[in-house]
Design a protein around this motif. Structure first.
Motif, mmCIF file in Angstrom:
data_model
loop_
_atom_site.group_PDB
_atom_site.id
_atom_site.type_symbol
_atom_site.label_atom_id
_atom_site.label_comp_id
_atom_site.label_asym_id
_atom_site.label_seq_id
_atom_site.Cartn_x
_atom_site.Cartn_y
_atom_site.Cartn_z
ATOM 1 N N LYS A 61 0.834 -1.209 0.000
ATOM 2 C CA LYS A 61 0.000 0.000 0.000
ATOM 3 C C LYS A 61 0.864 1.251 0.000
ATOM 4 N N ALA A 62 1.889 1.267 0.833
ATOM 5 C CA ALA A 62 2.776 2.430 0.897
ATOM 6 C C ALA A 62 3.487 2.625 -0.442
ATOM 7 N N GLY A 63 3.910 1.526 -1.066
ATOM 8 C CA GLY A 63 4.573 1.609 -2.370
ATOM 9 C C GLY A 63 3.645 2.155 -3.433
ATOM 10 N N VAL A 64 2.395 1.684 -3.450
ATOM 11 C CA VAL A 64 1.429 2.156 -4.447
ATOM 12 C C VAL A 64 1.138 3.635 -4.222
ATOM 13 N N ILE A 65 0.959 4.028 -2.983
ATOM 14 C CA ILE A 65 0.691 5.441 -2.678
ATOM 15 C C ILE A 65 1.883 6.303 -3.082
ATOM 16 N N SER A 66 3.081 5.822 -2.809
ATOM 17 C CA SER A 66 4.290 6.564 -3.194
ATOM 18 C C SER A 66 4.384 6.684 -4.704
ATOM 19 N N LEU A 67 4.111 5.609 -5.410
ATOM 20 C CA LEU A 67 4.168 5.628 -6.863
ATOM 21 C C LEU A 67 3.144 6.597 -7.438
ATOM 22 N N VAL A 68 1.936 6.577 -6.909
ATOM 23 C CA VAL A 68 0.896 7.498 -7.363
ATOM 24 C C VAL A 68 1.325 8.932 -7.064
ATOM 25 N N GLY A 69 1.906 9.131 -5.900
ATOM 26 C CA GLY A 69 2.384 10.469 -5.546
ATOM 27 C C GLY A 69 3.462 10.942 -6.501
ATOM 28 N N LEU A 70 4.412 10.087 -6.840
ATOM 29 C CA LEU A 70 5.470 10.453 -7.771
ATOM 30 C C LEU A 70 4.906 10.767 -9.150
ATOM 31 N N VAL A 71 3.939 9.958 -9.600
ATOM 32 C CA VAL A 71 3.331 10.204 -10.904
ATOM 33 C C VAL A 71 2.600 11.542 -10.885
ATOM 34 N N LEU A 72 1.855 11.820 -9.844
ATOM 35 C CA LEU A 72 1.154 13.100 -9.736
ATOM 36 C C LEU A 72 2.146 14.256 -9.668
ATOM 37 N N PHE A 73 3.206 14.077 -8.900
ATOM 38 C CA PHE A 73 4.226 15.118 -8.781
ATOM 39 C C PHE A 73 4.868 15.407 -10.138
ATOM 40 N N ALA A 74 5.177 14.342 -10.876
ATOM 41 C CA ALA A 74 5.783 14.508 -12.202
ATOM 42 C C ALA A 74 4.801 15.184 -13.151
ATOM 43 N N ALA A 75 3.506 14.799 -13.071
ATOM 44 C CA ALA A 75 2.501 15.395 -13.942
ATOM 45 C C ALA A 75 2.345 16.876 -13.634
ATOM 46 N N ILE A 76 2.329 17.233 -12.376
ATOM 47 C CA ILE A 76 2.183 18.635 -11.993
ATOM 48 C C ILE A 76 3.419 19.427 -12.440
ATOM 49 N N LYS A 77 4.603 18.840 -12.259
ATOM 50 C CA LYS A 77 5.840 19.504 -12.645
ATOM 51 C C LYS A 77 5.872 19.750 -14.163
#
Length: 121
Positions: free
Chosen positions: A100-116
């Motif tokens: 769960k933590a890995g999936v949340i981290s991955l989603v966070g990274l994808v969102l962060f990259a998309a926003i950037k």
């Protein structure tokens, strides 16, 4: 008194009446014997059915007993498997938390990259 003096009264009507009474009695006895034979035949059929039913019940109880024995074996197997699962539960929970933590981290990274990327353009 000699034998010649003793006369047996012979009345044809009495003899005829007694013969008819005997014939009726014989007919009644014949009907009773026929009824007894029919009843005996019915009893024999019932005994045969009873025997078949008893044998079927014995087979059924034997099958139930075998099934009960099989279920006891399955019950022991299920208990063993359940204990194994219960013993592994803490590790499964921990692994589940990591996933769960890995999936949340991955989603966070994808969102962060998309926003950037969206802020660059």
């Amino acid at each position: 008194m000699n034998d010649d003096d003793v006369r047996c009264p012979f009345n044809a009507d009495v003899v005829e009446y007694r013969i008819q009474a005997l014939e009726k009695s014989i007919e009644e006895i014949s009907r009773a014997v026929k009824s007894i034979a029919e009843t005996t035949e019915k009893i024999a059929r019932l005994e045969e059915r009873h025997s078949e039913t008893r044998e079927a019940l014995e087979r059924a109880f034997s099958a139930i007993s075998r099934t009960r024995d099989e279920m006891k074996g399955l019950e022991k197997d299920i208990d063993r498997r359940l204990r194994s699962l219960e013993a592994d539960m803490p590790a499964v929970r921990e692994t589940s938390g990591w996933v769960k933590a890995g999936v949340i981290s991955l989603v966070g990274l994808v969102l962060f990259a998309a926003i950037k990327l969206s802020l660059r353009f």
